[in-house]
Design an enzyme around this catalytic site. Structure first.
Site, short mmCIF file in Angstrom:
data_model
loop_
_atom_site.label_atom_id
_atom_site.label_comp_id
_atom_site.label_asym_id
_atom_site.label_seq_id
_atom_site.Cartn_x
_atom_site.Cartn_y
_atom_site.Cartn_z
N ASP A 23 -16.83 16.26 -54.11
CA ASP A 23 -17.95 15.93 -53.22
C ASP A 23 -18.18 14.43 -53.40
O ASP A 23 -18.83 14.02 -54.36
CB ASP A 23 -19.20 16.73 -53.59
CG ASP A 23 -20.40 16.35 -52.73
OD1 ASP A 23 -20.22 16.07 -51.53
OD2 ASP A 23 -21.52 16.32 -53.28
N GLU A 67 -14.58 16.85 -49.30
CA GLU A 67 -15.48 16.93 -48.16
C GLU A 67 -15.28 15.72 -47.27
O GLU A 67 -15.17 14.59 -47.74
CB GLU A 67 -16.93 16.99 -48.67
CG GLU A 67 -17.93 17.27 -47.58
CD GLU A 67 -19.33 17.48 -48.15
OE1 GLU A 67 -20.20 16.64 -47.87
OE2 GLU A 67 -19.52 18.48 -48.87
N ASP A 110 -24.31 18.19 -57.16
CA ASP A 110 -23.07 17.54 -56.72
C ASP A 110 -21.84 18.30 -57.22
O ASP A 110 -20.85 18.42 -56.51
CB ASP A 110 -23.03 16.08 -57.18
CG ASP A 110 -24.16 15.27 -56.57
OD1 ASP A 110 -24.19 15.13 -55.34
OD2 ASP A 110 -25.03 14.78 -57.34
#
Length: 172
Positions: free
Chosen positions: A11, A70, A142
């Site tokens: 991420d 992502e 996260d």
């Protein structure tokens, strides 16, 4: 038995980059490690250097078969998107230099795969990641997002779905 594969989920962030590694190929994915690369105390190029080196260390230490990351999401602030894009760029470069294949997923793909709805909140993602990986406590936000990315990739691969085709508009 299916071949085991190790998935590094990322991420990306310009201040905090979450990471999570799972192993899949058995009945259920197995948690290996997760955490957050924190670079708030650095500025500019130093942040990018630290993200690059940290991801390189993860790749060397855990030898993942694939990196799931992502995609950049632009909502209102183009400057934030550019900064995030730079962080993603050094992560992608680190994986490419190590010869690790890269798969990209939108936040909506990840959330709909893991939670069941594409606009799920952080707490919902943490809850589902904790349950799917049988963790004793929810991972940090996260790290949970990174593990969700890895779990999303695992789900697509276990169903034989090409995520790149899904991003072109097809549905499963």
């Amino acid at each position: 038995m299916a071949e085991l594969r190790r998935i590094l989920g990322i991420d990306p962030g310009s201040r905090k980059t979450g990471f999570g590694i799972i192993e899949s190929g058995r009945y259920h994915p197995t948690y290996i490690v997760s955490g957050v690369i924190r670079v708030e105390k650095y500025s500019g190029a130093e942040r990018l250097k630290n993200i690059f080196e940290s991801v390189g260390q993860l790749l060397d230490q855990y030898q993942p078969d694939v990196l799931a990351i992502e995609k950049v999401f632009v909502y209102k602030n183009p400057k934030s998107a550019i900064t995030l894009g730079q962080a993603r760029g050094v992560i992608l470069c680190a994986a490419a230099l190590k010869g690790v294949p890269i798969m990209e997923y939108t936040p909506t793909q990840i959330k709909s795969t893991i939670v069941g709805k594409g606009h799920a909140g952080k707490t919902q993602v943490q809850f589902m990641v904790q349950n799917l990986l049988a963790l004793t406590a929810p991972p940090q936000e996260d790290a949970a997002d990174a593990l969700a990315c890895a779990l999303c990739h695992d789900r697509y691969m276990s169903l034989g779905i090409d995520p790149q085709e899904l991003s072109k508009g097809s549905r499963f």
